[in-house]
Design a protein around this motif. Structure first.
Motif, PDB file in Angstrom:
ATOM      1  N   VAL A 157       1.611   6.214   2.241  1.00  0.00           N
ATOM      2  CA  VAL A 157       1.947   6.047   3.654  1.00  0.00           C
ATOM      3  C   VAL A 157       2.087   7.417   4.316  1.00  0.00           C
ATOM      4  O   VAL A 157       2.820   8.284   3.829  1.00  0.00           O
ATOM      5  CB  VAL A 157       3.255   5.238   3.818  1.00  0.00           C
ATOM      6  N   CYS A 186      -5.436 -10.198   2.216  1.00  0.00           N
ATOM      7  CA  CYS A 186      -5.946  -8.873   2.578  1.00  0.00           C
ATOM      8  C   CYS A 186      -6.129  -8.797   4.085  1.00  0.00           C
ATOM      9  O   CYS A 186      -6.881  -9.579   4.658  1.00  0.00           O
ATOM     10  CB  CYS A 186      -7.291  -8.628   1.901  1.00  0.00           C
ATOM     11  N   GLY A 188      -6.363  -5.887   7.574  1.00  0.00           N
ATOM     12  CA  GLY A 188      -6.435  -4.493   7.974  1.00  0.00           C
ATOM     13  C   GLY A 188      -7.022  -4.326   9.359  1.00  0.00           C
ATOM     14  O   GLY A 188      -7.762  -5.184   9.838  1.00  0.00           O
ATOM     15  N   PHE A 195      -5.047  -3.881   3.664  1.00  0.00           N
ATOM     16  CA  PHE A 195      -3.720  -3.847   3.054  1.00  0.00           C
ATOM     17  C   PHE A 195      -3.380  -5.212   2.443  1.00  0.00           C
ATOM     18  O   PHE A 195      -3.902  -6.241   2.872  1.00  0.00           O
ATOM     19  CB  PHE A 195      -2.666  -3.510   4.097  1.00  0.00           C
ATOM     20  N   ALA A 271      -1.949   4.801   6.036  1.00  0.00           N
ATOM     21  CA  ALA A 271      -1.848   5.219   4.635  1.00  0.00           C
ATOM     22  C   ALA A 271      -3.143   5.905   4.229  1.00  0.00           C
ATOM     23  O   ALA A 271      -4.237   5.463   4.591  1.00  0.00           O
ATOM     24  CB  ALA A 271      -1.567   4.025   3.737  1.00  0.00           C
ATOM     25  N   ASP A 273      -5.771   7.150   1.318  1.00  0.00           N
ATOM     26  CA  ASP A 273      -6.266   6.794  -0.012  1.00  0.00           C
ATOM     27  C   ASP A 273      -5.928   7.907  -1.011  1.00  0.00           C
ATOM     28  O   ASP A 273      -6.270   9.069  -0.790  1.00  0.00           O
ATOM     29  CB  ASP A 273      -7.777   6.567   0.077  1.00  0.00           C
ATOM     30  N   TYR A 280      -6.275   4.535   6.254  1.00  0.00           N
ATOM     31  CA  TYR A 280      -6.331   3.159   6.722  1.00  0.00           C
ATOM     32  C   TYR A 280      -5.097   2.868   7.572  1.00  0.00           C
ATOM     33  O   TYR A 280      -4.054   3.507   7.407  1.00  0.00           O
ATOM     34  CB  TYR A 280      -6.376   2.183   5.540  1.00  0.00           C
ATOM     35  N   LEU A 292       4.778  -5.116   2.563  1.00  0.00           N
ATOM     36  CA  LEU A 292       3.585  -4.676   1.847  1.00  0.00           C
ATOM     37  C   LEU A 292       3.930  -4.562   0.363  1.00  0.00           C
ATOM     38  O   LEU A 292       5.097  -4.551  -0.025  1.00  0.00           O
ATOM     39  CB  LEU A 292       3.104  -3.327   2.386  1.00  0.00           C
ATOM     40  N   VAL A 316       1.469   2.139  -1.336  1.00  0.00           N
ATOM     41  CA  VAL A 316       1.172   0.720  -1.151  1.00  0.00           C
ATOM     42  C   VAL A 316      -0.195   0.424  -1.755  1.00  0.00           C
ATOM     43  O   VAL A 316      -0.984   1.345  -2.018  1.00  0.00           O
ATOM     44  CB  VAL A 316       1.189   0.330   0.343  1.00  0.00           C
ATOM     45  N   VAL A 318      -3.973  -1.193  -1.541  1.00  0.00           N
ATOM     46  CA  VAL A 318      -5.008  -1.532  -0.575  1.00  0.00           C
ATOM     47  C   VAL A 318      -6.265  -1.957  -1.307  1.00  0.00           C
ATOM     48  O   VAL A 318      -6.444  -1.677  -2.495  1.00  0.00           O
ATOM     49  CB  VAL A 318      -5.333  -0.344   0.365  1.00  0.00           C
TER      50      VAL A 318
END
Length: 338
Positions: A157, A186, A188, A195, A271, A273, A280, A292, A316, A318
């Motif tokens: 995050v 899922c 997003g 997410f 957040a 990757d 994302y 989450l 988190v 994803v």
């Protein structure tokens, strides 16, 4: 037939139309009818052919090119010992049609479905014992679970910001999401990164458990639907299907019972990757019941963290996928989302 209908099967094969009509009055089914070597639908259109085999010699005479129907059903008769299922798979390898075999028990059906790691396209289950129906359904559940795993990745995050009011969507499913199972949908803002938003299956001090509900996000957000596609949350309707995912990436489909769109305060979550440079984002309702999923940190389990407790640096889960979408279908083209 009742046992089969209760487990999601709806196509049945009858010896006559009258018999099919009698059974059709007990449930909404798709009846097919045997007429000599052919299988017909309710409008007398040929949908398959049946090939009865009573000896190894007869089986040797079977040639896939001799069948012009799209669907072929092989029926072993006369008490003859069924030849190894591998021979059937090998003989019809590359056949353009759908090949099925009549199975007289769940064990035989499983052999047909697994032969040479490829198996036949399906089976026609011809049994008197409901136990065989139950066992075959359990087998399909296990097989689908083993093959239906989506790769999940970690993201850190980088921003949590209160942004004001927006129209958010609660998705109520026709399925129960059990506490401890961590089933998720899922969702997003961008198609390239989805997410995992937890269901409301957990008890809280603020509201009773809603194990059928996911407070999924605002109307513009993407949600995963069957067939590798996405849909906008605003497009969901009663009767549509969505993809439900658990903490290990195992997924199944669920039917939407209803959709509630209401104006609520929102939080923006971004957040990055952990394995790349992509970032994302997702908008979620600013509420303690919206959560989450965080990765396993050696405790043997993953934890749902409310968005109201989320902070920069938290990890988190994803789901990464292709970014470009046209009417929900992934396409290969240049696209920038921001």
């Amino acid at each position: 037939m009742t046992a089969a209908v209760e487990r999601g099967w709806s196509t049945f094969l009858f010896g006559s139309k009258d018999l099919g009509k009698d059974w059709s009055s007990t449930a909404r089914i798709h009846p097919l009818f045997i007429d000599g070597p052919e299988i017909l639908d309710g409008e007398n259109q040929k949908v398959a052919v049946i090939s009865q085999v009573s000896s190894p010699k007869e089986f040797e005479l079977l040639q896939p090119d001799n069948f012009q129907a799209e669907n072929i059903v092989i029926d072993f008769r006369g008490g003859w010992q069924v030849i190894p299922a591998e021979n059937i798979v090998a003989a019809f390898q590359g056949c353009r049609g759908t090949v099925l075999a009549v199975s007289t028990n769940s064990t035989e059906a499983q052999v047909f479905l697994e032969a040479l790691e490829q198996g036949l396209n399906g089976v026609v289950l011809k049994v008197d014992d409901t136990d065989d129906i139950i066992k075959l359904k359990d087998y399909f559940d296990r097989r689908n679970e083993a093959k239906s795993q989506l790769p999940l990745t970690k993201a850190t995050v980088s921003k949590v910001e209160v942004v004001g009011m927006g129209d958010r969507v609660c998705v109520d499913l026709c399925s129960i999401m059990r506490p401890g199972e961590g089933l998720l949908v899922c969702v997003g803002s961008y198609a390239r990164g989805m997410f995992l938003v937890h269901s409301e299956c957990l008890e809280t001090n603020y509201i009773a458990s809603r194990p059928f509900r996911v407070n999924a996000g605002p109307v513009h957000a993407y949600v995963s639907v069957p067939g590798g596609k996405t849909s906008y949350l605003s497009e969901l309707r009663s009767g549509k299907e969505v993809i439900v995912v658990d903490q290990n990436g195992l997924w199944r489909t669920a039917i939407v019972g209803r959709v509630k769109i209401e104006s609520r305060p929102l939080i923006l979550v971004e957040a990055k990757d952990n394995s790349g440079d992509d970032t994302y984002s997702i908008f979620l309702q600013n509420a303690e019941t919206v959560a989450l999923i965080t990765p396993d940190k050696g405790t043997g389990r993953r934890t749902a963290i409310p968005v109201t407790s989320l902070k920069v640096g938290d990890e988190v889960l994803v789901r990464k996928q292709g970014g470009a979408r046209h009417t929900g279908i992934e396409i290969q083209e240049f696209i920038v989302e921001k």
